[in-house]
Design a protein around this motif. Structure first.
Motif, PDB file in Angstrom:
ATOM      1  N   SER A   1      37.465  38.908  45.489  1.00  0.00           N
ATOM      2  CA  SER A   1      37.763  40.335  45.560  1.00  0.00           C
ATOM      3  C   SER A   1      36.646  41.077  46.293  1.00  0.00           C
ATOM      4  N   ARG A   2      37.014  42.216  46.884  1.00  0.00           N
ATOM      5  CA  ARG A   2      36.010  43.051  47.546  1.00  0.00           C
ATOM      6  C   ARG A   2      35.246  43.900  46.533  1.00  0.00           C
ATOM      7  N   THR A   3      35.755  43.961  45.293  1.00  0.00           N
ATOM      8  CA  THR A   3      35.076  44.718  44.240  1.00  0.00           C
ATOM      9  C   THR A   3      33.891  43.899  43.747  1.00  0.00           C
ATOM     10  N   PRO A   4      32.710  44.509  43.652  1.00  0.00           N
ATOM     11  CA  PRO A   4      31.537  43.769  43.185  1.00  0.00           C
ATOM     12  C   PRO A   4      31.769  43.167  41.793  1.00  0.00           C
ATOM     13  N   LEU A   5      31.131  42.019  41.544  1.00  0.00           N
ATOM     14  CA  LEU A   5      31.301  41.321  40.276  1.00  0.00           C
ATOM     15  C   LEU A   5      30.920  42.205  39.093  1.00  0.00           C
ATOM     16  N   GLY A   6      29.831  42.923  39.225  1.00  0.00           N
ATOM     17  CA  GLY A   6      29.392  43.802  38.143  1.00  0.00           C
ATOM     18  C   GLY A   6      30.413  44.885  37.833  1.00  0.00           C
ATOM     19  N   ALA A   7      31.011  45.465  38.866  1.00  0.00           N
ATOM     20  CA  ALA A   7      32.033  46.495  38.669  1.00  0.00           C
ATOM     21  C   ALA A   7      33.264  45.899  37.999  1.00  0.00           C
ATOM     22  N   GLN A   8      33.623  44.657  38.371  1.00  0.00           N
ATOM     23  CA  GLN A   8      34.766  43.989  37.731  1.00  0.00           C
ATOM     24  C   GLN A   8      34.499  43.778  36.245  1.00  0.00           C
ATOM     25  N   LEU A   9      33.301  43.272  35.933  1.00  0.00           N
ATOM     26  CA  LEU A   9      32.953  43.015  34.534  1.00  0.00           C
ATOM     27  C   LEU A   9      32.920  44.306  33.728  1.00  0.00           C
ATOM     28  N   ALA A  10      32.296  45.329  34.273  1.00  0.00           N
ATOM     29  CA  ALA A  10      32.230  46.619  33.579  1.00  0.00           C
ATOM     30  C   ALA A  10      33.637  47.152  33.328  1.00  0.00           C
ATOM     31  N   GLY A  11      34.516  47.009  34.313  1.00  0.00           N
ATOM     32  CA  GLY A  11      35.900  47.454  34.160  1.00  0.00           C
ATOM     33  C   GLY A  11      36.633  46.698  33.063  1.00  0.00           C
ATOM     34  N   ARG A  12      36.394  45.397  32.978  1.00  0.00           N
ATOM     35  CA  ARG A  12      37.049  44.587  31.931  1.00  0.00           C
ATOM     36  C   ARG A  12      36.586  45.017  30.543  1.00  0.00           C
ATOM     37  N   ILE A  13      35.283  45.222  30.391  1.00  0.00           N
ATOM     38  CA  ILE A  13      34.761  45.630  29.077  1.00  0.00           C
ATOM     39  C   ILE A  13      35.236  47.037  28.739  1.00  0.00           C
ATOM     40  N   ARG A  14      35.215  47.936  29.719  1.00  0.00           N
ATOM     41  CA  ARG A  14      35.679  49.310  29.512  1.00  0.00           C
ATOM     42  C   ARG A  14      37.143  49.312  29.078  1.00  0.00           C
ATOM     43  N   THR A  15      37.968  48.492  29.741  1.00  0.00           N
ATOM     44  CA  THR A  15      39.387  48.390  29.396  1.00  0.00           C
ATOM     45  C   THR A  15      39.568  47.832  27.994  1.00  0.00           C
ATOM     46  N   ALA A  16      38.774  46.818  27.627  1.00  0.00           N
ATOM     47  CA  ALA A  16      38.862  46.226  26.289  1.00  0.00           C
ATOM     48  C   ALA A  16      38.521  47.256  25.212  1.00  0.00           C
ATOM     49  N   VAL A  17      37.587  48.144  25.502  1.00  0.00           N
ATOM     50  CA  VAL A  17      37.238  49.192  24.542  1.00  0.00           C
ATOM     51  C   VAL A  17      38.374  50.210  24.460  1.00  0.00           C
TER      52      VAL A  17
END
Length: 199
Positions: free
Chosen positions: A16-32
């Motif tokens: 993906s063109r989205t940085p790995l850190g942004a992907q991870l932050a998005g996953r955790i944010r969504t889980a919350v």
């Protein structure tokens, strides 16, 4: 208790063109947001997050720093990282609003003289060269101090304006009694020649 890796999707798409850190932050944010992670629940440590997601430890650390600045999680020294307790307005919105309010108050204060230093100026200041991530409570305290300082300055300004008004009324009476001297014409330099004498 920390969730088992199988219950929380922390996978990243390296293509993906989205940085790995942004992907991870998005996953955790969504889980919350969807309730997979609940308020007060411990999330994986920085090293665990890095291992589970297959990213560098520094990336995992940056993810938690970003989420902490957004008010999604908070870290406790020696205990771990936990999902932030949600307030009625939501933690992230509250922090963003506090940042906005602080910026507006600082913009107003920058035009005013600095406060005198007193004995009660024992504010928590990070050591030089070290950044400090303020908690929501710390941000509220900063905002409240700025509001108090603006109120103090408004009172001082009102006192100064009142005193100037009193002095102005006295001066106007004195000036009105004095005759205004006629203006003298001053010689003009029009047409004068200037000679440059240089070294």
């Amino acid at each position: 208790m920390c969730r088992m890796p199988g219950e929380l999707d922390l996978s990243v798409d390296r293509g993906s063109r989205t940085p790995l850190g942004a992907q991870l932050a998005g996953r955790i944010r969504t889980a919350v947001q969807n309730g997979t992670l609940v308020s007060g629940e411990r999330v994986p440590s920085v090293r665990e997050l890095a291992d589970i997601a297959g990213v560098n430890v520094n990336t995992a650390r940056a993810v938690y720093a970003r989420l902490e600045s957004e008010g999604v999680v908070h870290s406790e020294q020696g205990r771990g990282t936990f999902v932030m307790e949600r307030t009625s307005g939501g933690g992230a919105v509250t922090r963003q609003e506090l940042h906005r309010q602080i910026a507006a108050l600082e913009a107003a204060l920058v035009r005013l003289p600095p406060p005198p230093l007193g004995a009660d100026d024992s504010r928590a200041v990070p050591p030089p060269g070290r950044a400090a991530l303020l908690s929501t409570e710390d941000l509220e305290a900063v905002r409240d101090r700025l509001v108090v300082r603006l109120r103090e300055l408004d009172v001082q300004r009102a006192e100064v304006l009142q005193r100037l008004g009193e002095l102005g009324a006295e001066d106007e009476a004195a000036v009105a009694a004095e005759p205004i001297p006629p203006r003298r014409a001053t010689p003009s330099l029009a047409g004068a020649r200037i000679r440059w004498v240089g070294a």
